[in-house]
Design an enzyme around this catalytic site. Structure first.
Site, mmCIF file in Angstrom:
data_model
loop_
_atom_site.group_PDB
_atom_site.id
_atom_site.type_symbol
_atom_site.label_atom_id
_atom_site.label_comp_id
_atom_site.label_asym_id
_atom_site.label_seq_id
_atom_site.Cartn_x
_atom_site.Cartn_y
_atom_site.Cartn_z
ATOM 1 C CD GLN A 138 8.470 -7.935 -7.053
ATOM 2 O OE1 GLN A 138 8.682 -8.690 -6.277
ATOM 3 N NE2 GLN A 138 7.013 -7.682 -7.492
ATOM 4 C CG ASP A 146 -5.575 -9.287 -3.779
ATOM 5 O OD1 ASP A 146 -4.994 -9.808 -2.927
ATOM 6 O OD2 ASP A 146 -5.102 -8.245 -4.412
ATOM 7 C CD GLN A 147 -1.734 -13.285 -2.273
ATOM 8 O OE1 GLN A 147 -1.489 -14.402 -2.312
ATOM 9 N NE2 GLN A 147 -1.235 -12.277 -1.572
ATOM 10 C CG ASN A 182 1.302 -3.012 -5.061
ATOM 11 O OD1 ASN A 182 1.639 -1.841 -5.540
ATOM 12 N ND2 ASN A 182 0.464 -3.283 -4.150
ATOM 13 C CB SER A 183 3.808 -8.844 -7.260
ATOM 14 O OG SER A 183 4.558 -8.734 -5.986
ATOM 15 C CG HIS A 229 2.407 -13.128 -3.745
ATOM 16 N ND1 HIS A 229 3.191 -12.247 -4.463
ATOM 17 C CD2 HIS A 229 1.801 -12.480 -2.843
ATOM 18 C CE1 HIS A 229 3.038 -10.886 -3.943
ATOM 19 N NE2 HIS A 229 2.467 -11.105 -2.689
ATOM 20 C CG HIS A 275 -2.053 -0.912 1.244
ATOM 21 N ND1 HIS A 275 -3.098 -0.814 1.203
ATOM 22 C CD2 HIS A 275 -1.904 -2.607 1.081
ATOM 23 C CE1 HIS A 275 -3.951 -1.935 1.160
ATOM 24 N NE2 HIS A 275 -3.277 -2.948 0.720
ATOM 25 C CD GLU A 294 5.821 -3.751 -8.332
ATOM 26 O OE1 GLU A 294 5.306 -3.009 -7.591
ATOM 27 O OE2 GLU A 294 6.321 -5.106 -8.243
ATOM 28 C CB THR A 343 -3.777 -0.661 -3.001
ATOM 29 O OG1 THR A 343 -4.490 -1.338 -1.990
ATOM 30 C CG2 THR A 343 -3.474 0.951 -2.484
HETATM 31 N N1 UDP Z 1 8.767 -6.333 -3.278
HETATM 32 C C1 UDP Z 1 10.066 -5.919 -3.575
HETATM 33 N N2 UDP Z 1 11.172 -6.892 -3.316
HETATM 34 C C2 UDP Z 1 10.966 -8.216 -2.767
HETATM 35 C C3 UDP Z 1 9.513 -8.554 -2.747
HETATM 36 C C4 UDP Z 1 8.378 -7.528 -2.952
HETATM 37 O O1 UDP Z 1 10.317 -4.736 -3.931
HETATM 38 O O2 UDP Z 1 11.727 -8.868 -2.681
HETATM 39 C C5 UDP Z 1 8.105 -5.197 -3.601
HETATM 40 C C6 UDP Z 1 7.275 -5.507 -4.856
HETATM 41 O O3 UDP Z 1 7.771 -4.698 -5.895
HETATM 42 C C7 UDP Z 1 5.766 -4.813 -4.673
HETATM 43 C C8 UDP Z 1 5.543 -5.059 -3.166
HETATM 44 O O4 UDP Z 1 6.903 -5.362 -2.470
HETATM 45 O O5 UDP Z 1 5.633 -3.426 -4.744
HETATM 46 C C9 UDP Z 1 4.508 -6.420 -2.887
HETATM 47 O O6 UDP Z 1 3.256 -6.010 -3.219
HETATM 48 P P1 UDP Z 1 2.337 -7.093 -3.551
HETATM 49 O O7 UDP Z 1 0.910 -6.413 -3.719
HETATM 50 O O8 UDP Z 1 2.830 -7.823 -4.594
HETATM 51 O O9 UDP Z 1 2.225 -8.025 -2.348
HETATM 52 P P2 UDP Z 1 2.057 -7.988 -0.779
HETATM 53 O O10 UDP Z 1 3.442 -7.775 -0.285
HETATM 54 O O11 UDP Z 1 1.015 -7.047 -0.730
HETATM 55 O O12 UDP Z 1 1.566 -9.637 -0.456
#
Ligand code: UDP
Length: 461
Positions: A336, A375-376, A355-356, A351, A21, A359, A135
């Site tokens: 990432q 939500d995955q 955000n992932s 997963h 977020h 991206e 988000t």
């Molecule tokens: N991320 C990162 N490095 C890592 C793992 C995750 O920078 O080794 C960042 C990734 O780019 C993303 C965020 O952490 O922006 C993870 O958000 P996501 O919504 O995918 O998953 P959540 O962490 O909420 O399960």
């Protein structure tokens, strides 16, 4: 003088205090700042004290209280208790912040994370226009909208057909809904509460690309003033201009000086499998073992971000054995965006956190979806069936995990299998859509952002 006090056009953004977020809202704040606005982001005091946000750039950070300044959410007795405390302490902090800003730099717009609907009340009390920032993707929000509207009864017992959504099997639904899966009622309340008083906000912003989810956005637009503003990641990445030494957002300290990019630099194009399960999913030790053996068996280069909390779940010697042979690199945190933007990465085992996924899609990387919770599963359904940018790993339902053979099958399918060309073509198509959306003022997200600024502030550069 801080950037916020130099300009009259001041926007305050209030994120929910977790990794993804904060990343998304910080990136959006930077985009607003690039249009000449003063932007202030309000992480919680606990988060700011324990984690560094290394490159807020022009964005001012102004901590607020969640009532747990010393220990954060882990200190609270339950999710509800935490949210209640955040509502009380956060409203007070936000009141102070808005009063303080009122003289030198009055706030023109208050953008709050949709997980924190009380922030909208605070904005309204101060007579400030408000925008809820979602988000998660539009499809997932629409599922929750229908649940809240009583279109589906929870727990859900069979596949559902809902307006403006594909048929969703139980395994495609957000994990808080289907019968037989741990429902986490407190989290269900949290996601449904995003719609609390939503009719009172001036804007609803969604971190997605209109062209990726047009029916879902149109449907939500029939109820709320929705604007799509995604992907919030810096445009330079979409344009193949990765800023050197870039560090965009909220990274763990360990990502600093990360060996990932140098390691990728000497790998052939599209040869590496990048694996990450994000910041909140908690794969079981057995699942981590299956992924490890799957990566070993797939015979590809791999870069695996294994958080320190899971480090002891991978087989002893695994990192040394594969790292030593140069085939794999295991890190505890990766930069990432830089990794996904790198030519050497040919597959993203994810997963499916939003955000992932955003991206990965924005950077055109084919995916293997291994959803864990929240939500995955719905995002994974979209990755495979709606956008066609990857394959979803089948779970062994009895063991409740994805087996190593399935990891191997999916990685090969995405990188060299019969569907790989089509997956790459789709990935390139959605990437182009993302680039067009934010590329200039005329794309769907670019236009929405400029409209938003022009409506509430005096200038959009
Ligand atoms: N991320 C990162 N490095 C890592 C793992 C995750 O920078 O080794 C960042 C990734 O780019 C993303 C965020 O952490 O922006 C993870 O958000 P996501 O919504 O995918 O998953 P959540 O962490 O909420 O399960």
């Amino acid at each position: 003088m801080s950037p916020a006090s130099e300009s009259y056009d001041h926007v305050v953004l209030i994120p929910y205090p977790n990794q993804s977020h904060i990343n998304a809202m910080l990136q959006f704040a930077k985009r607003l700042a690039a249009h000449g606005l003063a932007a202030t982001l309000t992480p919680t005091r606990f988060l700011l004290a324990t984690t560094r946000i290394p490159s807020p750039g022009p964005v001012r950070l102004a901590p607020i209280s969640d009532g747990h300044d010393a220990g954060g959410s882990a200190e609270a007795a339950s999710v509800h208790a935490y949210l209640d405390s955040f509502e009380r302490a956060g409203s007070r902090s936000l009141d102070d912040l808005l009063l303080e800003a009122a003289g030198p730099s009055p706030v023109r717009l208050l953008i709050f994370d949709s997980f924190l609907p009380w922030a909208g009340d605070v904005g309204r009390r101060h007579g400030i226009p408000t925008a809820a920032f979602f988000t998660q993707c539009a499809a997932v929000n629409l599922v929750y909208f229908h649940v809240r509207a009583g279109m589906v009864e929870v727990p859900v017992r069979e596949a559902v057909e809902l307006p403006a959504l594909p048929r969703l099997e139980l395994r495609d639904l957000p994990s808080f809904l289907p019968e037989g899966i741990s429902i986490f009622p407190e989290f269900l309340d949290l996601v449904l509460n995003q719609f609390r008083d939503l009719e009172k906000v001036d804007e609803v912003l969604v971190n997605t690309v209109y062209e990726w989810e047009p029916q879902q956005i149109d449907w939500l637009r029939s109820a709320y003033p929705v604007k799509t503003v995604g992907p919030t990641i810096p445009y330079a990445y979409l344009d193949n201009r990765i800023p050197s030494g870039a560090n965009n957002g909220f990274h763990h300290l360990s990502a600093e000086g990360s060996p990932c990019v140098a390691w990728l630099d000497v790998r052939p194009a599209a040869s590496v499998v990048y694996v990450s399960f994000g910041s909140t999913a908690a794969p079981s030790p057995q699942q981590m073992l299956e992924v490890a053996f799957g990566l070993a068996d797939a015979g590809k280069h791999f870069l695996w971000a294994v958080r320190s909390s899971e480090a002891d779940m991978i087989p002893p010697g695994f990192a040394e054995e594969h790292g030593g042979s140069g085939r794999g690199l295991v890190v505890d945190w990766s930069p990432q965006l830089e990794v996904l933007a790198h030519d050497a990465v040919g597959c993203f085992v994810t997963h499916c956190g939003w955000n992932s996924t955003l991206e990965g899609m924005s950077l055109g990387v084919p995916m293997v979806a291994v959803p864990q919770w929240t939500d995955q599963p719905t995002v994974a359904k979209y990755v495979e069936d709606v956008w066609g940018v990857g394959v979803r790993a089948k779970r062994d339902e009895e063991a409740r995990l994805v087996r190593r053979e399935e990891v191997v099958r999916c990685v090969r399918e995405v990188m060299e299998g019969s569907r790989s060309d089509e997956i790459r073509r789709n990935a390139a198509k959605w990437r182009e859509a993302a680039k067009a959306a934010v590329g200039d003022g005329n794309g769907s997200s670019g236009k929405s952002t400029v409209e938003l600024i022009n409506k509430y502030c005096s200038k959009a550069e």
